[in-house]
Design an enzyme around this catalytic site. Structure first.
Site, short mmCIF file in Angstrom:
data_model
loop_
_atom_site.label_atom_id
_atom_site.label_comp_id
_atom_site.label_asym_id
_atom_site.label_seq_id
_atom_site.Cartn_x
_atom_site.Cartn_y
_atom_site.Cartn_z
N GLU A 336 0.80 -1.23 0.00
CA GLU A 336 0.00 0.00 0.00
C GLU A 336 0.84 1.28 0.00
OE1 GLU A 336 -3.93 -1.44 2.39
OE2 GLU A 336 -2.20 -1.00 3.63
C1 NGO Z 1 -4.03 -4.63 5.09
C2 NGO Z 1 -3.07 -3.49 5.33
C3 NGO Z 1 -2.80 -3.26 6.81
C4 NGO Z 1 -4.10 -3.26 7.61
C5 NGO Z 1 -4.84 -4.57 7.37
C6 NGO Z 1 -6.16 -4.61 8.12
C7 NGO Z 1 -1.93 -5.29 4.60
C8 NGO Z 1 -0.85 -6.17 4.15
N1 NGO Z 1 -1.87 -3.97 4.67
O1 NGO Z 1 -3.11 -5.74 5.05
O2 NGO Z 1 -2.13 -2.05 6.98
O3 NGO Z 1 -3.82 -3.15 8.97
O4 NGO Z 1 -5.09 -4.76 6.00
O5 NGO Z 1 -6.88 -5.78 7.91
#
Ligand code: NGO
EC number: 3.2.1.52
Length: 530
Positions: A336
């Protein structure tokens, strides 16, 4: 093994009693009055073989049982000795028996070649218990099975019997992990140790710690004191946060090692870095530090790829983390990074890969790092999209595998323990197709999620627990259990031997152990809880 006294064989109800105590008596203090021995002998004998999670690969039930008593001793020498110590430290308080460690014993733990790779052999007969494995780690797994063959708790009148059985067992995958996010909310060393014990019972062998994110930086790095004094001082919701000193972190690593669990440290980058950026203005492209962040958004922060201080910083962080890590892996996140221009992201991951390779460790990143054109050979991806991949995530994962890496499977819609059990619950997130039921956590095959990524390309499975919505041990365990038991069985038991109905009945029995250990869990629908 010495021969035990004959009356144990004669008195038939030892077998079902041991079984009942292992499967049906919920808590310490329960009585067995009104117990019909003959009915129980028939009805419950097969149950003994069905009480273990994750389900062993091969198991046959014998006749008779072994009962621990005042004369029982444990024989665990040399490499087996620490596992023997672990076992007696569990059993002495539970049974009130002396259980000396001596050269001769009815409970024998042996390290020798010739046992299932990564697994163990276990035999219980009326004359004793024998567990053998190629190494101490395998023996430890056998001891976890033995724990579940014994009654969950002392009743005062309990006789600690184990029904005769032969088990030969080995894991489907070598990497069986849990992940704990200590960044969104901080959890002290005692909670992390408790979770290590919780997951050891399930034969998980990796704890991945998510040590830094926008909301907090949790590990002291020499030369960068503001990371913890500032970056460590916040968490979601505005609490005071916290961090581990390097001595405390070493203590966690050593505790995990005593349970044959490897710690995988993760510093998420280049995004998810607001806590670091708030600590050192110079790390920002603008030279201005943002305020600490207490919310739950993602994708707004980024390290500054072209500043030399970024690389001094990352070299210090990754080198110190590597020195704290006896295990083979360093996790660098990489998910992300919406605030990092794509070209910068490519260059960033490539350069981080070089630093990690220089420490001698293997890099792990969320599957997003498959985007990078240059990665060290063998870089591991952690797949976190759904069990039906959305556009892009399959290709990114395959691109890692093509470059010689394997995948850790943690599909969010089945393996994310932070997903709500039901939409009305007040803790948990719901972005990944919540509610997440126990049936869904159990009912998937890691080898059929990403096409082109089969059994051979998979290192293992992981159950991440992100902590945006909770801050206590009891909430942590509630979200984890029982879904983490399902993920543990996905990672251990061959696919063809897994059936939800059978799992659910063993899970219901296993809940007696959760209760005896004081582990909070959700009584999810679809399980015949006692
Ligand atoms: C995503 C995000 C995290 C969040 C999570 C919550 C990943 C790999 N990046 O997973 O920052 O905390 O969802 O479910």
């Amino acid at each position: 093994m010495r021969t035990v006294m004959a009356f144990k064989h004669r008195v038939g109800w030892y077998v079902p009693l041991a079984v009942v105590l292992a499967t049906a008596v919920p808590v310490a203090g329960a009585t067995i009055s009104g117990f019909d021995e003959n009915v129980a002998a028939q009805a419950l004998a097969p149950m003994a073989a069905r009480t273990v999670v994750p389900a062993p690969v091969f198991r046959v039930q014998g006749t008779g049982s072994f009962t621990l008593d005042k004369s029982t001793a444990v024989d665990a020498r040399d490499e087996a000795a620490p596992v023997g110590e672990y076992l007696v430290n569990l059993l002495r308080p539970a049974t009130g028996l002396p259980l000396p460690m001596s050269g001769v014993g009815d409970i024998e733990l042996v390290v020798e070649p010739g046992h299932p790779p990564g697994g163990y052999d276990l035999r219980v007969s009326p004359s004793g218990i024998w567990i053998a494995a190629d190494d101490a780690a395998g023996l430890f797994l056998g001891v976890q099975t033995l724990r579940q063959l014994l009654p969950p708790a002392s009743t005062g009148t309990t006789r600690f019997g184990v029904a005769s059985t032969t088990i030969s067992d080995q894991p489907r995958f070598s990497y069986r992990g849990a992940m704990l996010d200590v960044a969104r909310h901080f959890f002290p060393v005692s909670v992390v140790k408790r979770y290590i014990d919780d997951i050891a019972l399930l034969k998980l062998n990796v704890l991945h710690l998510h040590l830094a994110d926008d909301q907090g930086w949790r590990i002291a790095i020499d030369g960068w004191p503001r990371l913890t004094s500032i970056g460590g001082s916040s968490e979601v919701g505005g609490g005071t946060g916290g961090f581990y000193t390097q001595a405390q972190y070493r203590d966690i690593v050593a505790y995990a090692a005593s349970r044959y669990i490897t710690i995988v440290p993760e510093i998420d980058m280049p995004g998810h870095t607001n806590a670091a950026l708030a600590s050192y203005p110079a790390l920002n492209c603008s030279g201005v530090a943002p305020p600490l962040y207490h919310g739950t958004s993602v994708g707004f922060s980024s390290l500054c790829v072209d500043k030399s201080i970024t690389w001094t910083f990352l070299t210090d962080v990754l080198t110190q983390l590597a020195a704290l890590t006896p295990g083979p892996w360093l996790h660098v996140g990489g998910d992300e990074s919406a605030a990092t221009p794509l070209n910068d992201y490519y260059r960033f991951v490539a350069r981080v890969g070089t630093i990690v390779a220089g420490t001698g460790k293997t890099m792990i990143g969320w599957h997003d790092i498959g985007r990078s054109l240059s990665l060290p050979k063998g870089t591991i991806g952690e797949y976190w999209d759904f069990t039906t991949p959305r556009p892009g995530s399959g290709a990114l994962s395959r691109s890692l595998v093509k470059r010689g890496g394997k995948l850790i499977m943690a599909p969010a819609n089945v393996a994310y323990l932070d997903q709500k059990y039901a939409l009305g619950e007040n803790i948990g997130t719901q972005w990944a197709q919540a509610p997440l039921t126990i049936q869904e956590s159990y009912g998937w095959d890691p080898a059929t999620v990403v096409s082109g990524v089969g059994e051979e390309q998979i290192l293992g499975v992981e159950a991440p627990l992100w902590s945006e919505t909770f801050s206590t041990l009891s909430q942590l365990e509630y979200l984890a259990f029982p879904r983490i038991v399902a993920i543990a069985e996905v990672g251990w038991t061959p696919q063809k031997d897994r059936h939800f109905k059978d799992f659910a009945s063993r899970l219901a029995s296993f809940a007696n152990y959760l209760q005896a250990l004081g582990i909070n869990y959700k009584r999810t629908p679809g399980v015949p809880w006692h």
